[in-house]
Write a protein that holds these residues in place. Structure first.
Motif, PDB file in Angstrom:
ATOM      1  N   LEU A  71       4.680  -1.484  -1.982  1.00 48.66           N
ATOM      2  CA  LEU A  71       4.963  -1.045  -3.340  1.00 48.66           C
ATOM      3  C   LEU A  71       5.416   0.405  -3.364  1.00 48.66           C
ATOM      4  O   LEU A  71       6.401   0.749  -4.036  1.00 48.66           O
ATOM      5  CB  LEU A  71       3.727  -1.225  -4.230  1.00 48.66           C
ATOM      6  CG  LEU A  71       3.915  -0.816  -5.694  1.00 48.66           C
ATOM      7  CD1 LEU A  71       5.004  -1.650  -6.367  1.00 48.66           C
ATOM      8  CD2 LEU A  71       2.597  -0.939  -6.452  1.00 48.66           C
ATOM      9  N   ALA A  72       4.732   1.253  -2.618  1.00 45.98           N
ATOM     10  CA  ALA A  72       5.122   2.663  -2.575  1.00 45.98           C
ATOM     11  C   ALA A  72       6.529   2.820  -2.016  1.00 45.98           C
ATOM     12  O   ALA A  72       7.350   3.564  -2.571  1.00 45.98           O
ATOM     13  CB  ALA A  72       4.118   3.456  -1.751  1.00 45.98           C
ATOM     14  N   GLY A  73       6.831   2.111  -0.946  1.00 46.58           N
ATOM     15  CA  GLY A  73       8.165   2.204  -0.355  1.00 46.58           C
ATOM     16  C   GLY A  73       9.239   1.700  -1.289  1.00 46.58           C
ATOM     17  O   GLY A  73      10.339   2.278  -1.367  1.00 46.58           O
ATOM     18  N   TYR A  74       8.931   0.643  -2.012  1.00 49.71           N
ATOM     19  CA  TYR A  74       9.883   0.061  -2.966  1.00 49.71           C
ATOM     20  C   TYR A  74      10.225   1.055  -4.068  1.00 49.71           C
ATOM     21  O   TYR A  74      11.397   1.281  -4.390  1.00 49.71           O
ATOM     22  CB  TYR A  74       9.270  -1.213  -3.540  1.00 49.71           C
ATOM     23  CG  TYR A  74       9.951  -1.773  -4.762  1.00 49.71           C
ATOM     24  CD1 TYR A  74      11.174  -2.438  -4.669  1.00 49.71           C
ATOM     25  CD2 TYR A  74       9.368  -1.646  -6.018  1.00 49.71           C
ATOM     26  CE1 TYR A  74      11.794  -2.954  -5.799  1.00 49.71           C
ATOM     27  CE2 TYR A  74       9.971  -2.169  -7.152  1.00 49.71           C
ATOM     28  CZ  TYR A  74      11.192  -2.819  -7.035  1.00 49.71           C
ATOM     29  OH  TYR A  74      11.802  -3.326  -8.152  1.00 49.71           O
ATOM     30  N   VAL A  75       9.205   1.655  -4.671  1.00 44.92           N
ATOM     31  CA  VAL A  75       9.463   2.595  -5.761  1.00 44.92           C
ATOM     32  C   VAL A  75      10.149   3.855  -5.238  1.00 44.92           C
ATOM     33  O   VAL A  75      11.135   4.321  -5.830  1.00 44.92           O
ATOM     34  CB  VAL A  75       8.156   2.944  -6.506  1.00 44.92           C
ATOM     35  CG1 VAL A  75       8.424   4.004  -7.575  1.00 44.92           C
ATOM     36  CG2 VAL A  75       7.553   1.700  -7.147  1.00 44.92           C
ATOM     37  N   GLU A  76       9.661   4.397  -4.164  1.00 45.19           N
ATOM     38  CA  GLU A  76      10.230   5.636  -3.634  1.00 45.19           C
ATOM     39  C   GLU A  76      11.698   5.470  -3.280  1.00 45.19           C
ATOM     40  O   GLU A  76      12.483   6.429  -3.370  1.00 45.19           O
ATOM     41  CB  GLU A  76       9.443   6.102  -2.408  1.00 45.19           C
ATOM     42  CG  GLU A  76       8.013   6.519  -2.689  1.00 45.19           C
ATOM     43  CD  GLU A  76       7.904   7.822  -3.466  1.00 45.19           C
ATOM     44  OE1 GLU A  76       8.868   8.620  -3.447  1.00 45.19           O
ATOM     45  OE2 GLU A  76       6.855   8.039  -4.103  1.00 45.19           O
ATOM     46  N   SER A  77      12.107   4.263  -2.909  1.00 44.74           N
ATOM     47  CA  SER A  77      13.499   4.033  -2.511  1.00 44.74           C
ATOM     48  C   SER A  77      14.372   3.575  -3.669  1.00 44.74           C
ATOM     49  O   SER A  77      15.533   3.216  -3.467  1.00 44.74           O
ATOM     50  CB  SER A  77      13.555   3.011  -1.374  1.00 44.74           C
ATOM     51  OG  SER A  77      13.043   1.752  -1.787  1.00 44.74           O
ATOM     52  N   GLY A  78      13.812   3.554  -4.900  1.00 44.00           N
ATOM     53  CA  GLY A  78      14.649   3.274  -6.054  1.00 44.00           C
ATOM     54  C   GLY A  78      14.234   2.094  -6.905  1.00 44.00           C
ATOM     55  O   GLY A  78      14.918   1.776  -7.879  1.00 44.00           O
ATOM     56  N   GLN A 178       9.626   8.492  -9.929  1.00 40.99           N
ATOM     57  CA  GLN A 178       8.800   8.636  -8.733  1.00 40.99           C
ATOM     58  C   GLN A 178       9.708   8.423  -7.537  1.00 40.99           C
ATOM     59  O   GLN A 178      10.208   7.308  -7.327  1.00 40.99           O
ATOM     60  CB  GLN A 178       7.662   7.617  -8.733  1.00 40.99           C
ATOM     61  CG  GLN A 178       6.788   7.662  -7.493  1.00 40.99           C
ATOM     62  CD  GLN A 178       5.923   8.909  -7.443  1.00 40.99           C
ATOM     63  OE1 GLN A 178       5.486   9.419  -8.461  1.00 40.99           O
ATOM     64  NE2 GLN A 178       5.673   9.416  -6.239  1.00 40.99           N
ATOM     65  N   GLY A 179       9.966   9.477  -6.782  1.00 40.24           N
ATOM     66  CA  GLY A 179      10.967   9.366  -5.734  1.00 40.24           C
ATOM     67  C   GLY A 179      12.300   9.023  -6.359  1.00 40.24           C
ATOM     68  O   GLY A 179      12.726   9.631  -7.333  1.00 40.24           O
ATOM     69  N   ALA A 180      12.952   7.998  -5.835  1.00 34.44           N
ATOM     70  CA  ALA A 180      14.208   7.518  -6.422  1.00 34.44           C
ATOM     71  C   ALA A 180      13.987   6.420  -7.451  1.00 34.44           C
ATOM     72  O   ALA A 180      14.941   5.901  -8.012  1.00 34.44           O
ATOM     73  CB  ALA A 180      15.125   7.006  -5.309  1.00 34.44           C
ATOM     74  N   GLY A 181      12.719   6.064  -7.710  1.00 32.94           N
ATOM     75  CA  GLY A 181      12.411   4.961  -8.604  1.00 32.94           C
ATOM     76  C   GLY A 181      12.061   5.389 -10.010  1.00 32.94           C
ATOM     77  O   GLY A 181      11.894   6.581 -10.300  1.00 32.94           O
ATOM     78  N   ARG A 182      11.947   4.410 -10.889  1.00 29.82           N
ATOM     79  CA  ARG A 182      11.598   4.637 -12.288  1.00 29.82           C
ATOM     80  C   ARG A 182      10.301   3.918 -12.634  1.00 29.82           C
ATOM     81  O   ARG A 182      10.093   2.771 -12.220  1.00 29.82           O
ATOM     82  CB  ARG A 182      12.700   4.129 -13.204  1.00 29.82           C
ATOM     83  CG  ARG A 182      13.944   5.014 -13.246  1.00 29.82           C
ATOM     84  CD  ARG A 182      14.942   4.459 -14.238  1.00 29.82           C
ATOM     85  NE  ARG A 182      16.022   5.415 -14.513  1.00 29.82           N
ATOM     86  CZ  ARG A 182      16.969   5.225 -15.425  1.00 29.82           C
ATOM     87  NH1 ARG A 182      16.978   4.109 -16.141  1.00 29.82           N
ATOM     88  NH2 ARG A 182      17.895   6.136 -15.614  1.00 29.82           N
TER      89      ARG A 182
END
Length: 215
Positions: A71-78, A178-182
């Motif tokens: 989940l963290a990787g998913y959000v951080e990458s967009g 959050q990172g590249a995510g919303r």
């Protein structure tokens, strides 16, 4: 291709009776395909195929270590993340989740009518709402105020109901990056009746669309 949502409703603490109605509502909100799961393994798989992940009144610890990493990787990458109501009562033992969501649930008064003040009507989740939105809910208090790390869209008017504990600045709905995510969060949505409410349905769809970058 029709965008796909992962709607996750696992609970290991309090479970809302409204979850079935809420899931049914999300399935009919917009032109999304919806995968609904309460299996932690659903978050252990690659999430890139989803336009957004929706934590819909989850509670308690609901992810495995592998799921947290995904989940963290998913959000951080967009990727897009949407939290609804008790999503703020979730993953207290994972510090990153607190940062992701923006604030954690503290307490709530009795379920009752009140007034929500729409601060920002430029967002898809709020542009259809009146300046003062009369609603019935639990009016969550939070352990910290997300203002400063998040764009606050709606706040509670504590003078309009009994038992509020945050004072004049009481955010209820916000969004952030959050990172590249919303990330979009709404504290509303306790009761099944909310998911039949035209205004709330448009509110929820606007938040999902924004997180999924569909607006």
């Amino acid at each position: 291709m029709i965008p796909r949502l992962l709607v996750y409703t696992r609970t290991t603490a309090y479970r809302h009776d409204s979850i079935p109605a809420a899931v049914a509502a999300v399935r009919t909100l917009g032109d999304f395909d919806v995968d609904h799961s309460e299996d932690p393994a659903a978050l252990e798989e690659p999430l890139d195929r989803y336009a957004a992940v929706v934590f819909l009144s989850t509670s308690g610890e609901v992810l495995t270590p592998a799921g947290r990493e995904r989940l963290a990787g998913y959000v951080e990458s967009g990727g897009g993340f949407v939290g609804v109501h008790a999503a703020a009562c979730t993953e207290y033992e994972w510090p990153y989740y607190s940062e992701l969501l923006g604030a954690r649930f503290d307490r709530h008064p009795d379920y009752q009518p009140g007034k929500a003040v729409v601060e920002d009507r430029e967002h898809p989740a709020t542009r259809h709402l009146p300046a003062v939105w009369e609603f019935t809910d639990e009016w969550y208090d939070f352990r910290t105020n997300p203002r400063g790390s998040a764009r606050v869209l709606v706040r509670a008017d504590e003078s309009s109901y009994h038992g509020g504990g945050m004072g004049a600045d009481h955010p209820l709905v916000w969004c952030r990056e959050q990172g590249a995510g919303r990330v979009f969060y709404t504290a509303l949505g306790h009761a099944a009746e909310a998911y039949d409410d035209t205004g709330f349905r448009a509110h929820l769809l606007g938040g999902i669309d924004w997180a999924a970058r569909r607006t």
